[in-house]
Design an enzyme around this catalytic site. Sequence first.
Site, PDB file in Angstrom:
ATOM      1  N   SER A 278     -26.761 -69.273  -5.876  1.00  0.00           N
ATOM      2  CA  SER A 278     -27.910 -70.153  -6.105  1.00  0.00           C
ATOM      3  C   SER A 278     -29.051 -69.778  -5.159  1.00  0.00           C
ATOM      4  CB  SER A 278     -27.511 -71.604  -5.836  1.00  0.00           C
ATOM      5  OG  SER A 278     -28.677 -72.383  -5.650  1.00  0.00           O
TER       6      SER A 278
ATOM      7  N   HIS B  50     -28.207 -67.820 -10.064  1.00  0.00           N
ATOM      8  CA  HIS B  50     -28.290 -69.242 -10.429  1.00  0.00           C
ATOM      9  C   HIS B  50     -29.622 -69.797  -9.940  1.00  0.00           C
ATOM     10  CE1 HIS B  50     -26.414 -73.101 -11.556  1.00  0.00           C
ATOM     11  NE2 HIS B  50     -27.014 -73.612 -10.492  1.00  0.00           N
TER      12      HIS B  50
ATOM     13  N   ASP C 199     -31.952 -72.919  -9.643  1.00  0.00           N
ATOM     14  CA  ASP C 199     -31.941 -74.396  -9.676  1.00  0.00           C
ATOM     15  C   ASP C 199     -33.351 -74.934  -9.870  1.00  0.00           C
ATOM     16  OD1 ASP C 199     -29.265 -74.343  -7.371  1.00  0.00           O
ATOM     17  OD2 ASP C 199     -29.207 -75.200  -9.386  1.00  0.00           O
TER      18      ASP C 199
ATOM     19  N   MET D   1     -35.700 -78.132 -10.344  1.00  0.00           N
ATOM     20  CA  MET D   1     -35.655 -79.570 -10.079  1.00  0.00           C
ATOM     21  C   MET D   1     -37.054 -80.158 -10.209  1.00  0.00           C
ATOM     22  SD  MET D   1     -33.206 -79.567  -6.729  1.00  0.00           S
ATOM     23  CE  MET D   1     -31.661 -78.655  -6.717  1.00  0.00           C
TER      24      MET D   1
ATOM     25  N   HIS E  18     -30.450 -73.529 -14.282  1.00  0.00           N
ATOM     26  CA  HIS E  18     -29.878 -74.875 -14.273  1.00  0.00           C
ATOM     27  C   HIS E  18     -31.034 -75.876 -14.235  1.00  0.00           C
ATOM     28  CE1 HIS E  18     -27.287 -77.964 -11.812  1.00  0.00           C
ATOM     29  NE2 HIS E  18     -27.613 -78.409 -13.029  1.00  0.00           N
TER      30      HIS E  18
ATOM     31  N   MET F 112     -32.449 -79.228 -13.878  1.00  0.00           N
ATOM     32  CA  MET F 112     -32.227 -80.604 -13.429  1.00  0.00           C
ATOM     33  C   MET F 112     -33.560 -81.331 -13.588  1.00  0.00           C
ATOM     34  SD  MET F 112     -29.909 -79.592 -10.150  1.00  0.00           S
ATOM     35  CE  MET F 112     -30.532 -77.911 -10.186  1.00  0.00           C
TER      36      MET F 112
ATOM     37  N   MET G 282     -20.510 -80.067 -12.096  1.00  0.00           N
ATOM     38  CA  MET G 282     -21.118 -80.322 -10.787  1.00  0.00           C
ATOM     39  C   MET G 282     -20.064 -80.881  -9.844  1.00  0.00           C
ATOM     40  SD  MET G 282     -24.098 -79.224 -11.104  1.00  0.00           S
ATOM     41  CE  MET G 282     -24.652 -79.698  -9.461  1.00  0.00           C
TER      42      MET G 282
ATOM     43  N   GLY H 236     -29.277 -81.938  -6.548  1.00  0.00           N
ATOM     44  CA  GLY H 236     -30.551 -82.183  -5.847  1.00  0.00           C
ATOM     45  C   GLY H 236     -30.688 -81.345  -4.594  1.00  0.00           C
ATOM     46  N   PHE H 237     -29.557 -81.026  -3.963  1.00  0.00           N
ATOM     47  CA  PHE H 237     -29.679 -80.314  -2.689  1.00  0.00           C
ATOM     48  C   PHE H 237     -28.519 -79.328  -2.491  1.00  0.00           C
ATOM     49  CE2 PHE H 237     -33.198 -82.754  -1.186  1.00  0.00           C
ATOM     50  CZ  PHE H 237     -33.055 -83.982  -1.828  1.00  0.00           C
ATOM     51  N   GLY H 238     -28.794 -78.258  -1.766  1.00  0.00           N
ATOM     52  CA  GLY H 238     -27.723 -77.357  -1.360  1.00  0.00           C
ATOM     53  C   GLY H 238     -27.066 -77.909  -0.103  1.00  0.00           C
ATOM     54  N   GLY H 239     -25.956 -77.303   0.279  1.00  0.00           N
ATOM     55  CA  GLY H 239     -25.319 -77.652   1.541  1.00  0.00           C
ATOM     56  C   GLY H 239     -24.542 -78.953   1.549  1.00  0.00           C
TER      57      GLY H 239
ATOM     58  N   ASP I 268     -20.291 -75.869  -9.561  1.00  0.00           N
ATOM     59  CA  ASP I 268     -21.542 -75.781  -8.821  1.00  0.00           C
ATOM     60  C   ASP I 268     -21.663 -76.880  -7.770  1.00  0.00           C
ATOM     61  OD1 ASP I 268     -25.022 -75.988  -9.982  1.00  0.00           O
ATOM     62  OD2 ASP I 268     -24.136 -75.540  -8.039  1.00  0.00           O
ATOM     63  N   GLY I 269     -21.581 -76.440  -6.490  1.00  0.00           N
ATOM     64  CA  GLY I 269     -21.857 -77.420  -5.433  1.00  0.00           C
ATOM     65  C   GLY I 269     -20.760 -77.464  -4.389  1.00  0.00           C
ATOM     66  N   GLY I 270     -21.105 -77.056  -3.172  1.00  0.00           N
ATOM     67  CA  GLY I 270     -20.149 -77.156  -2.062  1.00  0.00           C
ATOM     68  C   GLY I 270     -19.012 -76.161  -2.120  1.00  0.00           C
TER      69      GLY I 270
ATOM     70  N   GLY J 296     -24.600 -71.412  -2.897  1.00  0.00           N
ATOM     71  CA  GLY J 296     -25.860 -71.110  -2.212  1.00  0.00           C
ATOM     72  C   GLY J 296     -25.589 -70.969  -0.721  1.00  0.00           C
TER      73      GLY J 296
HETATM   74  C1  DX5 Z   1     -27.460 -78.607  -6.423  1.00  0.00           C
HETATM   75  C2  DX5 Z   1     -27.549 -77.276  -7.144  1.00  0.00           C
HETATM   76  C3  DX5 Z   1     -26.485 -76.313  -6.678  1.00  0.00           C
HETATM   77  C4  DX5 Z   1     -26.612 -76.033  -5.207  1.00  0.00           C
HETATM   78  C5  DX5 Z   1     -25.437 -75.218  -4.733  1.00  0.00           C
HETATM   79  O1  DX5 Z   1     -28.254 -79.530  -7.104  1.00  0.00           O
HETATM   80  O2  DX5 Z   1     -27.377 -77.446  -8.527  1.00  0.00           O
HETATM   81  O3  DX5 Z   1     -26.611 -75.112  -7.420  1.00  0.00           O
HETATM   82  O4  DX5 Z   1     -27.792 -75.312  -4.959  1.00  0.00           O
HETATM   83  O5  DX5 Z   1     -25.646 -75.011  -3.379  1.00  0.00           O
HETATM   84  P1  DX5 Z   1     -24.439 -75.089  -2.324  1.00  0.00           P
HETATM   85  O6  DX5 Z   1     -23.565 -73.930  -2.670  1.00  0.00           O
HETATM   86  O7  DX5 Z   1     -25.137 -74.954  -1.008  1.00  0.00           O
HETATM   87  O8  DX5 Z   1     -23.767 -76.403  -2.523  1.00  0.00           O
HETATM   88 ZN    ZN Z   2     -27.190 -75.592  -9.775  1.00  0.00          ZN
END
Ligand code: DX5
Ligand code: ZN
Length: 219
Positions: free
Chosen positions: A9, A34, A36, A38, A67, A69, A138, A143-146, A176-178, A198
Amino acid sequence: MKKIKISPSILSADFSQLGNEIKRLEEGGADMIHVDVMDGHFVPNLTIGPPVIKSLRKHTDLIFDVHLMISPVHKYIKDFAESGANIITIHPEATENLKDSINLIKSLNKKVGISLNPNTKIDIVEDFLSEIDLVLVMSVYPGFGGQKFIPEVLEKIKKLKTIKEKNNLNFDIEVDGGINFENCKQVIDAGANILVSGTTIFKSNNGNIKKNIYDLKIN
Ligand code: DX5
Ligand code: ZN
């Protein structure tokens, strides 16, 4: 058994260097990118849109796994298709008519994905599984990475895999996510064949992208 693919991502990339970051991902062995998107409405964050994707398109031939959102999403699908997206993934809650949006993406010769938030049940997409290319599960609230991986989604991944095998369907299961080195094997064993990451890819091992992509795949 499908080959495991990694879709890094770019949300965790250096946005001032996105063209170079995409090249680093390609050299590091990414299978796709990927992206993202938003809108600050469907999710509480704002990122990029079609003009940025259009300018990134010339930097790589890799698949753009976009993706969305955003809501409403239907009226923007054509713009993303024309900007260079290869896979267009939407959230069912973001369109008034999921069937129409799926058909629009397919009419534009793009692959179609449906994304399920942690609290969204499989039922919402079950009738369309034979028509779509990908289910994006998901494992965080978007909404956010990390953010921290939500382990409860493993059951959803397993259920999707069972439905897929029972009905001899061919859609990809993308998570996708974490995603990190500790949970990626569980996610793959549950049935995922595409992992989005990401933070782990850009931040682990002093940002050694090649090692991070490799380690996610082989774990
Ligand atoms: C969150 C995104 C994910 C996110 C993944 O809304 O859809 O793609 O960026 O990032 P990490 O791997 O840091 O959770
Ligand atoms: Zn995503």
